[in-house]
Design an enzyme around this catalytic site. Sequence first.
Site, PDB file in Angstrom:
ATOM      1  N   ASP A 483      -0.707  50.145  16.792  1.00 57.42           N
ATOM      2  CA  ASP A 483      -0.372  50.861  15.550  1.00 57.42           C
ATOM      3  C   ASP A 483       0.237  52.227  15.803  1.00 57.42           C
ATOM      4  OD1 ASP A 483      -1.292  49.239  13.364  1.00 57.42           O
ATOM      5  OD2 ASP A 483      -3.324  49.573  14.089  1.00 57.42           O
TER       6      ASP A 483
HETATM    7  C1  BGC Z   1      -6.291  53.062  15.150  1.00 55.40           C
HETATM    8  C2  BGC Z   1      -6.119  51.981  14.176  1.00 55.40           C
HETATM    9  C3  BGC Z   1      -5.552  52.439  12.865  1.00 55.40           C
HETATM   10  C4  BGC Z   1      -4.414  53.388  13.054  1.00 55.40           C
HETATM   11  C5  BGC Z   1      -4.055  53.988  11.737  1.00 55.40           C
HETATM   12  C6  BGC Z   1      -5.112  53.896  15.208  1.00 55.40           C
HETATM   13  O1  BGC Z   1      -5.409  54.958  16.012  1.00 55.40           O
HETATM   14  O2  BGC Z   1      -6.588  52.486  16.359  1.00 55.40           O
HETATM   15  O3  BGC Z   1      -7.386  51.467  13.997  1.00 55.40           O
HETATM   16  O4  BGC Z   1      -5.075  51.349  12.164  1.00 55.40           O
HETATM   17  O5  BGC Z   1      -4.764  54.382  13.957  1.00 55.40           O
HETATM   18  O6  BGC Z   1      -3.828  55.327  11.813  1.00 55.40           O
HETATM   19  C1  NOJ Z   2      -6.718  48.975  15.103  1.00 52.58           C
HETATM   20  C2  NOJ Z   2      -6.105  47.923  14.292  1.00 52.58           C
HETATM   21  O1  NOJ Z   2      -7.030  47.452  13.376  1.00 52.58           O
HETATM   22  C3  NOJ Z   2      -5.566  46.863  15.155  1.00 52.58           C
HETATM   23  O2  NOJ Z   2      -4.882  45.943  14.384  1.00 52.58           O
HETATM   24  C4  NOJ Z   2      -4.649  47.514  16.139  1.00 52.58           C
HETATM   25  O3  NOJ Z   2      -3.999  46.544  16.785  1.00 52.58           O
HETATM   26  C5  NOJ Z   2      -5.342  48.531  16.983  1.00 52.58           C
HETATM   27  N1  NOJ Z   2      -5.847  49.489  16.081  1.00 52.58           N
HETATM   28  C6  NOJ Z   2      -4.468  49.174  18.037  1.00 52.58           C
HETATM   29  O4  NOJ Z   2      -3.662  50.152  17.539  1.00 52.58           O
END
Ligand code: BGC
Ligand code: NOJ
Length: 808
Positions: A483
């Site tokens: 993400d």
């Molecule tokens: C997290 C995710 C989240 C994303 C949104 C990431 O650092 O791992 O869980 O969806 O941030 O900001």
């Molecule tokens: C949390 C998200 O829920 C998941 O989909 C994602 O892949 C990880 N963060 C890594 O960024």
Amino acid sequence: MRFGYFDDGTREYVIETPRTPYPWINYLGTEDFFSLISHTAGGYCFYRDARFRRILRYRYNNVPADAGGRYLYIRDGDDVWTPSWMPMKSELATYQCRHGLGTTRITGARNGVTAEMLFVVPLGETAEIQQLTLTNTSVHTKELRLFSFVEFCLWNAWDDQTNFQRNFSTGEVEVDGSLIIHKTEYRERRNHFAVFGVNAPVAGFDTDRETFLGLYNGFHEPEAVLEGSPRNSVASGWAPVGSHCLEVSLAPGESRQFVFVLGYVENPVDRKWESPGVVNKERARALMARFDSPQHVADAVAELRDYWSEMLGTYTLASPDERLDRMVNIWNPYQCMVTFNMSRSASYFESGIGRGMGFRDSNQDLLGFVHLVPERARQRIIDIASTQFADGSAYHQYQPLTKKGNHDIGSGFNDDPLWLIAGVAAYIKETGDFAILEEDVSFDNNPDDSASLFEHLKRSFHFTLSNLGPHGLPLIGRADWNDCLNLNCFSEAPDEPYQTTANREGRTAESLFIAGQFVHVAPDFAALADHMGFSDESAAALIHAQDMERAVLDHGWDGEWFLRAYDFFGNKVGSRECEEGRIFIESQGYCVMAGIGVDDGKALRALDAVKEHLDSGYGIVLNQPAYSRYHVELGEISSYPPGYKENAGIFCHNNPWVMIAETRVGRGDRAFEYYKKLAPAYLEEMSDVHRTEPYVYSQMVAGKDAIRHGEAKNSWLTGTAAWNYVAIAHHMLGVRPEFEGLRVSPCIGPEIPGFTVTRKCRGATYVIRVTNSLRHPEPRLAVNGEAIQGTLLPYAPVGTTVTVDCVT
Ligand code: BGC
Ligand code: NOJ
């Protein structure tokens, strides 16, 4: 250092001191009513939706940590204590918390009184039962006063914590004997109320927080309790609470039990009132009557135990390693079920008011629970697919109550569509229910625009193909699995969210992760197309996969490992040419899982590079070197300090991809070595460093660049649960359903010389005895004593038991 131990016989983790390095929680509930409960009775409960139907108030990031929950104050002479230790924190002669499958039992003792609180949400009920067993272990008669305590949330948890100009005036309660009714907003549009009752007469009660605690007091100095008498306060606005006062006299050796019930009750619109302004409590009374004796509670607990035994009986392991057995048989599938129920909504790291259900998260979670609740997985698939757009793209999230796509976050995460293929394939492999492919499913929840589920998969697959970049690799969009790799975002302003800020228009940034994912799902998509009779589609899919593989080898191989991406300008990400972020885990794991480079040695080299550059004492970090400064062209990943989260943290979710990849190249020993670094049961002894619960996975462990290397965060609600389950159960122990049969192909290295897996699948039972002698390149199988060719067992008739001997 340990803070407890596993009791595998009762399937509980037993915490022996309240001073754990972090609140260690459990979940109660299976369907509609859920509770989060910490080892000191902190937490809250809600009905279906942690944001809109929050029953108890809970303050996140509070001081002290984990204040607020369901407390029982015991007044013994002038001494006041709480058996859950918090909030009074009086020294306890003994303390124990047993977190089990849907039950938590907290016992504290002081001054010759033992109080055991059993918490459970029975099957089919919308209530948390709190059963108190009070025993006088002293030689004197004890005259005790008990004060129960909960603080109600005014239903909408977001509004409850922000909109004080309104909600300080809306609170309302009713008290009727031993029933406390929380009825805020019941006068208007709500048909539901909360009830907190006890199966004994009360000496008094309180329902106004300020009166009970005192305005300047914390939960550890409740005025009413310290002074010894309830005030019979009736809340009017401000903060409604529920507290019963019970007087108990206990002879030496005597024990008594009380059942408190904290429930959610809905009334039909035309039967809301008993008389003007007085809530119709019929259903509340019926609920109380169902739990008016300890026997009823014991029955509910037994029923729940059977429910879990039946469910966990789908896949059981007997091996010489008890830590492995407890992960595979108990805690990993239990956590998978919690992710099924909660998605990413409510934990001690997710506030229950934020994210909905992730498109990608939900499909991946499914990999871990599909064998446990196949029918519910089916519905989940339909719900997820209904939020897909007609062009194959998808909302990144949807809301659990409405099941509609979340407009705030929208779409544009280009890995999302492919996860649907993975989820559906896993479901069909487990169940054989190919008919699901013909279900009519809407796009964007619009009943006028729908197509078969298979057509949804086809659009997912083609979405990738219509979004390829200059190297023939998939465009990343906003981000892929990571993400925080936001290659089109270019955010300079501090208040912009990375996930939703308008991206630059660009068709350059490409993802090697999505490329690997595409090649990985293509054979399953092709098999499903074949099954539907679309042989051209199937053949074409395999050719597209070959093309993609070619593109990866031609443009995605960096010499020693796979690149991670090309950025907006066409520069490499995750290359030895880079100054920081030279190598990433995701593309190594996924490309090798897909089989890319297995034939020509590239897979082995990539995995060796992972070992050399990314492995650490606590697991594999996401990238190296960590980004030491903000890179506007990379986005959120470089916003984290080195070693945390996606910037070189140990993401426990993608480590299992490397484990599976290691089994793909036959190195089960290395796969198992990685497995043990993350599996919580193996980390119990370092709980002081790790800090989160030693019975469940956390999303992230601080990487080697972080000062707090080895410290975990975000326990419970993470795709880590599903993927580690898949890695161990399907690939290392090697028992996995495929479309045409059950594959038995263990790859776990010499540490586990033999084991037995009992697997129920499609109505038959397979008892698989493995002798792991590691002498044969391919495992040798005999079914009911007869040798068979290959490693695929044809599915046996429903109701039969098949004995399989497997020698590796
Ligand atoms: C997290 C995710 C989240 C994303 C949104 C990431 O650092 O791992 O869980 O969806 O941030 O900001
Ligand atoms: C949390 C998200 O829920 C998941 O989909 C994602 O892949 C990880 N963060 C890594 O960024």
